[in-house]
Scaffold this active site. Sequence first.
Site: not given
Length: 767
Positions: A192, A267, A333
């Site tokens: 991440d 990410h 996202e």
Amino acid sequence: MKKLFLITLLFLINHTIFSQESIAIIPKPVSVVMHNGNFVIDAKTSILYDFHNKELSNAVQFFSSSIKEISGIELRKNLHQEKSVNFQIKQIPNIGKEGYQLQITPTSITITANSKAGIVYAVQSILQLLPGVRTNAILKLPCVTIEDYPRFEWRGMHLDVSRHFFSPEIIKEYINLMARYKMNVFHWHLVDDQGWRIEIKKYPKLTSVGAWRVDYTNLVWGNRPQAKPNDDATYGGYYTQYQIKEIVAYAAERNITIVPEIEMPGHVASAIAAYPELSCSQKFQLPLTGGNYTNISSNYCAGNDSVFTFLQNVLTEVMQLFPSKYIHVGGDEVDKTPWKNCVKCQNRIKQEGLKNEEELQSYFMKIIEKFIISKNRKMIGWDEILEGGLAPEATVMSWRGEAGGIEAAKQKHNVVMTPGTPCYFDHYQTGPEGEPLAIGGMNTLKTVYDYEPIPKELNDENKKYVLGAQANLWTEFVTTAEHVEYMVLPRMLALSEVLWSKKDAKDWIDFNKRLQPSFKYFDEKGFHYSKGNFNVEIKPTSINNKLSVTLTSEIPNAIIVYTTNGTEPNTLSNVYTNPIEINASLTLKAAVVVNNKVMSVKPAEQKFVIHKAIGKNVTYQYSISKYYMANGNNSLTDGVTGTFAVNKYWHGINEKDLIATIDLAEIKSITNISINCLQKYADWIFLPTSVQFEISTDGINYTTVGKDVNNISTSIKEPTIKTFSATFNQANARYIRFSAYNLKECPKGHPGEGKPAWLFADEIIVN
């Protein structure tokens, strides 16, 4: 005396329920038949099995080493003695590859299964009937016949090791807990923005640079400053390929498959810190310290061919380490703003005939899936991989509610359900008073236990695509092994029963009874866990234009005491038995009593404000989201105003305007109307652009009495509640209508830019 007698009576009832004899196995077996007698494990006990079967040998070794750890007894193998534990693999119909049969008599234990998996689960059931640590007590098992098999094939637990690194020893402990309760998929979130945790030999800077950041663990995640060039990056770590192989083998012995997650295309700020040329900007950046993304690149450049070469090389090494059928690629996202401003990405859109950046993400994921399939594996990703078109054979992990999973199942794609409610274990499970800091939200033990992974929207044909579910533990606020334990225990046990046991076999009171030996096991092993949700739920209800309140607790047969004068409740306070009528402004406080002791860290508290619309019926032009119905249609008139907790009291609607009409039941004289609305930037909730207020005496002809325009910026990230109101000369009205106009789309610069915005409102006050 009457109050004390009632408390004593309820305690005796509760004590009786929890004292009844039962097999305290979690998850609940499919079939249990009790017999008289016990089997005692001692030095005269031998293990009988086919030692030529390697898988069986591994399971036997696991059992014998577990018994030795508990008791010090070294069980002999294939030596015919007075008592035996018999292991055998043979074909048994109707129990599947993970099912087992367990027969315990005074002289023998017989474990039979179709595969090693079933043998391992039978062993776990036996171990749950024994103490957890070494003891001088006799190892005694009740005589019983059990047939057992799981309902779902995917019974998962996730752990984020990017935000905070956890040692291999902690990972093994996590795996042990999963195995004890028959969970079988460990979703290992290795990559991440804040840390790259897996050694990739072809790209050493991924760990030499991307695995380390400046240590700001003393600050709350969102308040951490970014690193400066001369700061020492000392916080982090990574797993060597040797360590990963060892952990994968350790998990396999316990019938747990590890699914690695290698995030893309977003990410990945940690990878870009190591190799800036992978981003659209190609600018140098330091590893992220927390949640401050200012001027940080966190996406791979989708127009750069070398990015795909890089990812294929990374995934090749990943797949050499993990034999899992599934490889998780994230996909969630993705802030597509850099792609909109990138010449290479825009050229890619034109060259491939794509419509927009959503289709560019789909293009990206399809290339990755094609590569993964070429290695005889399957791709799984978060539900955003649906955007722009789902890759042909992809499996979807539905986290933004169940909508993504429903859509994917209808498209005949496999689905793993993991909606934020109730599957995010980074949310509070009680409190939050007295609880360790969490990201927010509330997923209690009972909320988890009540979950049904197959949505009612799916027909029988599409239900088969739901593989199961899993819980996710993100670690922005979780920094220690003790905190990890606390967030998953005992909620993991509730989810294990949801996923293993038959749907119609679930019983909350029985589950709590079987939970008590697990609490003892946690104590023996020194695990940190939540001892229960002693909160009281205060639920206002409007019936026949009257407001009343019900008080409930998750604790079976709980004794609830309350006050209505603002004082703290104690064992001598009123004992709740029936709904409480609210006919005046007051402050109600309530607490749970167990064994004549107040257990609630802080009493539940709710202020009620009586006004002219209290308890009155509300109708809507557009339906409120089923996820944000609060206490039902009349939540706007229940005398309770919403707080910053989005899952309580607020009515939420997505994209559409919130237009509601309140029937006062009779004509009343009024001079003021107000409504509260919420802005919570991180949750895509924005204040309405304006609210218009109208009144009517007949419900047909309306007069506008005021319009309040929003003056708070959509860029404000701190949670904000604004009261929209209208004050006017005294007027008669029976009907009141307000129209809160939705922003419609998340604003520019927001992670959800261009996507539907939420509007939240609560408690319309009429005076």
